[in-house]
Design a protein around this motif. Structure first.
Motif, mmCIF file in Angstrom:
data_model
loop_
_atom_site.group_PDB
_atom_site.id
_atom_site.type_symbol
_atom_site.label_atom_id
_atom_site.label_comp_id
_atom_site.label_asym_id
_atom_site.label_seq_id
_atom_site.Cartn_x
_atom_site.Cartn_y
_atom_site.Cartn_z
ATOM 1 N N GLN A 68 -13.334 43.740 45.947
ATOM 2 C CA GLN A 68 -12.654 45.144 45.762
ATOM 3 C C GLN A 68 -11.631 45.449 46.544
ATOM 4 O O GLN A 68 -10.379 45.716 46.157
ATOM 5 N N CYS A 69 -11.794 45.560 47.875
ATOM 6 C CA CYS A 69 -10.781 45.709 48.622
ATOM 7 C C CYS A 69 -9.495 44.867 48.529
ATOM 8 O O CYS A 69 -8.408 45.487 48.721
ATOM 9 N N LYS A 70 -9.656 43.582 48.424
ATOM 10 C CA LYS A 70 -8.618 42.527 48.663
ATOM 11 C C LYS A 70 -7.978 42.827 47.255
ATOM 12 O O LYS A 70 -6.818 42.840 47.585
ATOM 13 N N VAL A 71 -8.532 43.033 46.074
ATOM 14 C CA VAL A 71 -7.801 43.392 44.797
ATOM 15 C C VAL A 71 -6.800 44.576 45.015
ATOM 16 O O VAL A 71 -5.829 44.439 44.678
ATOM 17 N N GLU A 72 -7.549 45.506 45.632
ATOM 18 C CA GLU A 72 -6.668 46.897 45.761
ATOM 19 C C GLU A 72 -5.517 46.612 46.802
ATOM 20 O O GLU A 72 -4.584 47.317 46.396
ATOM 21 N N GLN A 73 -5.829 46.014 47.839
ATOM 22 C CA GLN A 73 -4.571 45.803 48.681
ATOM 23 C C GLN A 73 -3.548 45.099 47.856
ATOM 24 O O GLN A 73 -2.512 45.227 48.144
ATOM 25 N N SER A 74 -4.022 44.034 47.195
ATOM 26 C CA SER A 74 -2.875 43.359 46.538
ATOM 27 C C SER A 74 -2.182 44.332 45.490
ATOM 28 O O SER A 74 -1.027 44.393 45.318
ATOM 29 N N ASN A 75 -2.738 45.307 44.708
ATOM 30 C CA ASN A 75 -2.162 46.205 43.681
ATOM 31 C C ASN A 75 -1.296 47.146 44.569
ATOM 32 O O ASN A 75 -0.227 47.397 44.103
ATOM 33 N N SER A 76 -1.835 47.754 45.790
ATOM 34 C CA SER A 76 -0.852 48.426 46.640
ATOM 35 C C SER A 76 0.273 47.646 47.022
ATOM 36 O O SER A 76 1.421 48.391 47.130
ATOM 37 N N ARG A 77 0.231 46.577 47.335
ATOM 38 C CA ARG A 77 1.613 45.633 48.081
ATOM 39 C C ARG A 77 2.579 45.493 46.650
ATOM 40 O O ARG A 77 3.789 45.778 46.970
ATOM 41 N N SER A 78 1.864 45.433 45.554
ATOM 42 C CA SER A 78 2.894 45.378 44.357
ATOM 43 C C SER A 78 3.353 46.671 43.852
ATOM 44 O O SER A 78 4.401 46.756 43.207
ATOM 45 N N GLY A 79 2.584 47.602 44.157
ATOM 46 C CA GLY A 79 3.236 48.936 43.867
ATOM 47 C C GLY A 79 2.982 49.340 42.385
ATOM 48 O O GLY A 79 3.383 50.517 41.738
ATOM 49 N N ALA A 80 2.301 48.578 41.517
ATOM 50 C CA ALA A 80 2.193 48.864 40.320
ATOM 51 C C ALA A 80 1.031 49.690 40.025
ATOM 52 O O ALA A 80 -0.032 49.511 40.641
ATOM 53 N N SER A 81 1.124 50.777 39.290
ATOM 54 C CA SER A 81 0.027 51.472 38.708
ATOM 55 C C SER A 81 -1.132 50.638 37.809
ATOM 56 O O SER A 81 -0.832 49.715 37.285
ATOM 57 N N TYR A 82 -2.332 51.178 38.219
ATOM 58 C CA TYR A 82 -3.451 50.614 37.434
ATOM 59 C C TYR A 82 -4.675 51.317 37.248
ATOM 60 O O TYR A 82 -4.633 52.543 37.920
ATOM 61 N N ILE A 83 -5.673 51.025 36.303
ATOM 62 C CA ILE A 83 -6.968 51.602 36.322
ATOM 63 C C ILE A 83 -7.687 50.572 36.582
ATOM 64 O O ILE A 83 -7.710 49.481 35.913
ATOM 65 N N ALA A 84 -8.961 50.803 37.229
ATOM 66 C CA ALA A 84 -9.781 50.016 37.762
ATOM 67 C C ALA A 84 -11.247 50.389 37.290
ATOM 68 O O ALA A 84 -11.610 51.362 36.983
#
Length: 206
Positions: A68-84
């Motif tokens: 989960q942490c890796k996925v969240e890191q990737s999303n943070s780098r992209s800057g795209a909003s998301y729902i998990a």
């Protein structure tokens, strides 16, 4: 960026809710990573049954947290909003089935601490269980209402203990659930806009 985490026990309707909110608001949906981790490890349900193999169960929760942490890191780098689908849930599973010592060990992992810092600046929802939602599959442990209620109470306790704000979803109707999430997202966006406007005013006044 907007981060939304829908938490709660298995068989409470999280995935359905996440997908519906994502569709209505055109938000990227981050699917639950637990199933992928279980399949990647080629585990059967009995392999990680906490009563049969507690060490494997705890290891699985740690793997899920790291994934989960890796996925969240990737999303943070992209800057795209998301729902998990899910968030701090592995900690609660560990506490529910193995006890507080197991949960505290996972809580001290660097990846867990990073996730908690992230959740403090996100929208977190806890979906309460209803008997109408209970169902089994070939991966999840067979759900029992008492366990799901205990899980939910522990979830709220863990969130409070770690100073993570959250909203409880205590209705069964999907449309009402979606409205609760959408209203909080709207409030969040309005607060962000107000904060940005205030900063701009202060900058000009200075």
């Amino acid at each position: 960026m907007l981060r939304v985490f829908v938490c709660g026990a298995h068989s409470v309707g999280k995935t359905t809710l996440v997908n519906e909110v994502g569709r209505e608001l055109d938000l990227h949906v981050e699917a639950e990573v637990a199933r992928k981790v279980i399949r990647d490890l080629n585990l059967r349900r009995e392999d990680f049954d906490p009563k049969i193999n507690p060490s494997k169960f705890e290891e699985l929760q740690e793997r899920i947290l790291e994934a989960q942490c890796k996925v969240e890191q990737s999303n943070s780098r992209s800057g795209a909003s998301y729902i998990a689908d899910r968030g701090i849930d592995p900690l609660v599973y560990s506490q529910l089935y193995l006890g507080e010592d197991s949960m505290k060990r996972l809580l001290n992992l660097p990846s867990t601490k990073e996730c908690i810092d992230r959740y403090k600046n996100s929208l977190v929802f806890v979906v309460r269980p209803f008997t109408e939602c209970l169902q089994t599959d070939d991966i999840r442990l067979v759900p029992k209402m008492e366990e799901l209620l205990n899980f939910t109470n522990m979830m709220e306790e863990v969130l409070r203990d770690n100073d993570i704000p959250y909203t409880v979803i205590d209705v069964l109707d999907l449309n009402k659930r979606v409205d609760i999430v959408k209203d909080k997202i709207l409030e969040y966006k309005e607060l962000k806009v107000t904060a940005m406007t205030d900063r701009d005013i202060f900058s000009r006044d200075d």
